[in-house]
Design an enzyme around this catalytic site. Structure first.
Site, PDB file in Angstrom:
ATOM      1  N   HIS A  88     -45.636 -46.846  -1.401  1.00  0.00           N
ATOM      2  CA  HIS A  88     -43.788 -47.498  -2.400  1.00  0.00           C
ATOM      3  C   HIS A  88     -44.176 -48.114  -3.193  1.00  0.00           C
ATOM      4  CE1 HIS A  88     -45.429 -51.068   0.401  1.00  0.00           C
ATOM      5  NE2 HIS A  88     -45.135 -51.674  -0.652  1.00  0.00           N
TER       6      HIS A  88
ATOM      7  N   HIS B  50     -41.063 -50.750  -7.831  1.00  0.00           N
ATOM      8  CA  HIS B  50     -41.077 -50.116  -6.630  1.00  0.00           C
ATOM      9  C   HIS B  50     -40.391 -49.437  -5.640  1.00  0.00           C
ATOM     10  CE1 HIS B  50     -40.517 -51.459  -2.435  1.00  0.00           C
ATOM     11  NE2 HIS B  50     -41.121 -52.433  -2.531  1.00  0.00           N
TER      12      HIS B  50
END
Length: 153
Positions: free
Chosen positions: A59, A73
């Protein structure tokens, strides 16, 4: 002067202050901006700068060129997906070029899980100012030069 940062994928640039996570919106991890991916299929995510992959998770990742550390992110709270909907194409410690494929992810799967697909892009642990080279609220393509970190005076 630090190197220019390229958009890691196509989407819309938004101010970091509009990110729905206070850790990012309040600049607690550093200055930056965010990118909202376009609707559609899976998204290829490329390194925004040349350097070394300092950290990589399904992620999120950090690339460092020795002067700056850039965090990308992918979505908010997506760590809870435990990698589902994400495919890695690099490993920690890899040397990468700007524009090199690092991760493929599915914003559609993230939204289906009830999560926000907004992607903070942050100059970690920096006290500089982010100079966006493209107006915020503008659509960009992967690889477009979008920002640079200007040192504070």
């Amino acid at each position: 002067m630090t190197p220019a940062l390229k958009a890691p994928f196509a989407g819309t640039l938004i101010p970091l202050e509009e990110v729905a996570d206070p850790v990012f919106s309040q600049g607690l991890v550093g200055p930056g901006f965010a990118l909202k991916p376009r609707d559609g299929e899976d998204v290829d995510v490329f390194s925004p700068i040349a350097g070394k992959v300092a950290k990589i998770h399904p992620h999120a990742f950090v690339v460092s060129d020795g002067m700056i550390n850039v965090l990308v992110h992918l979505g908010l709270d997506t760590v809870t997906l435990k990698g589902e909907g994400f495919t890695l194409f690099a490993e920690q410690g890899d040397s990468v070029d700007a524009g090199q494929l690092l991760i493929r992810w599915s914003p559609r799967a993230v939204r289906a899980a009830g999560m926000d697909t907004t992607c903070p892009i942050v100059f970690l642990d920096s006290t500089g100012n982010v100079e966006t080279l493209i107006d915020l609220q503008t659509d960009v393509e992967a690889g477009d030069v979008v920002a640079r970190l200007s040192p504070t005076n």
